[in-house]
Design a protein around this motif. Structure first.
Motif, short mmCIF file in Angstrom:
data_model
loop_
_atom_site.label_atom_id
_atom_site.label_comp_id
_atom_site.label_asym_id
_atom_site.label_seq_id
_atom_site.Cartn_x
_atom_site.Cartn_y
_atom_site.Cartn_z
N PHE A 58 0.89 -1.29 0.05
CA PHE A 58 -0.08 0.17 0.10
C PHE A 58 0.92 1.15 0.25
CE2 PHE A 58 -2.47 3.28 2.13
CZ PHE A 58 -3.60 3.36 1.04
N LEU A 59 2.05 1.19 0.77
CA LEU A 59 2.83 2.32 0.56
C LEU A 59 3.41 2.52 -0.68
CD1 LEU A 59 4.48 4.76 2.52
CD2 LEU A 59 6.10 2.85 3.16
N ASP A 60 3.83 1.47 -1.39
CA ASP A 60 4.27 1.61 -2.59
C ASP A 60 3.45 2.00 -3.53
OD1 ASP A 60 6.56 0.54 -1.86
OD2 ASP A 60 6.22 -1.61 -2.79
N HIS A 61 2.07 1.80 -3.31
CA HIS A 61 1.11 2.27 -4.29
C HIS A 61 0.84 3.81 -3.88
CE1 HIS A 61 -2.82 2.61 -6.21
NE2 HIS A 61 -3.27 3.06 -5.16
N MET A 62 0.86 4.18 -2.84
CA MET A 62 0.57 5.67 -2.54
C MET A 62 1.88 6.51 -3.05
SD MET A 62 -2.42 5.73 -1.65
CE MET A 62 -2.58 7.23 -0.80
N LEU A 63 2.99 6.15 -3.01
CA LEU A 63 4.20 6.79 -3.26
C LEU A 63 4.08 7.05 -4.71
CD1 LEU A 63 6.92 5.60 -0.74
CD2 LEU A 63 5.60 7.77 -0.62
N THR A 64 3.84 5.67 -5.55
CA THR A 64 3.87 5.95 -7.02
C THR A 64 2.77 7.01 -7.43
OG1 THR A 64 4.38 3.72 -7.15
CG2 THR A 64 3.24 4.68 -8.98
N LEU A 65 1.53 7.04 -6.74
CA LEU A 65 0.67 8.03 -6.98
C LEU A 65 1.00 9.48 -6.78
CD1 LEU A 65 -2.84 6.28 -5.80
CD2 LEU A 65 -2.00 6.70 -8.23
N LEU A 66 1.82 9.54 -5.62
CA LEU A 66 2.38 10.74 -5.37
C LEU A 66 3.19 11.26 -6.30
CD1 LEU A 66 3.07 13.27 -3.50
CD2 LEU A 66 4.96 11.86 -2.82
N ALA A 67 4.38 10.43 -7.01
CA ALA A 67 5.05 10.95 -8.00
C ALA A 67 4.26 11.07 -9.14
CB ALA A 67 6.15 9.50 -8.37
N ARG A 68 3.40 10.15 -9.62
CA ARG A 68 2.76 10.48 -10.82
C ARG A 68 1.89 11.77 -10.91
NH1 ARG A 68 -0.85 5.84 -11.62
NH2 ARG A 68 1.11 4.91 -11.88
N HIS A 69 1.29 12.09 -9.92
CA HIS A 69 0.28 13.42 -9.73
C HIS A 69 1.08 14.47 -9.57
CE1 HIS A 69 -3.52 11.41 -10.29
NE2 HIS A 69 -2.97 10.42 -9.66
#
Length: 127
Positions: A58-69
């Protein structure tokens, strides 16, 4: 808690002293504690690419969204005492990302943005 840091700030592709990231806003930080080892590489002027290896999906997922957005390039590698719980890894990862952003921004010259947005993310609307 004992920890140690290794800082590198990049400007035009070469290592420079802290606080002198005038051309390229990038940072690389490593943090070691008894419980964790975290390494963050950040490029604030990136394209939104992400590479996460924290051991916490879940942390990987949220950090990926942070980078993308945020359209930043973010690479996070973390090892922690996940057999105990996720707390130390999540906390130390957040600390190091914040330090990397602060370092990459340097003297914060040129920042004059302000915004208001409604952003759909997965099944949520961030307002």
């Amino acid at each position: 808690m004992r920890c140690c840091y290794n800082y590198t700030v990049f400007s035009s592709g070469s290592s420079v002293a802290e606080g002198d990231a005038s051309n390229m806003r990038q940072a690389k930080i490593e943090r070691k504690t008894k419980e964790t080892w975290i390494q963050v590489e950040l490029d604030l002027d990136g394209r939104g690419t992400a590479g996460m290896t924290t051991g916490i999906a879940f942390l990987d997922h949220m950090l990926t969204l942070l980078a993308r957005h945020a359209r930043i390039d973010l690479k996070v590698t973390a090892r922690g005492d996940l057999d105990v719980d996720d707390h130390h890894t999540v906390e130390d990862t957040g600390i190091v990302i914040g330090q990397a952003i602060n370092m990459a921004l340097s003297d914060k010259r040129g920042i004059c943005r302000y915004g208001d947005a409604r952003v759909p993310m997965d099944e949520a609307l961030a307002d």
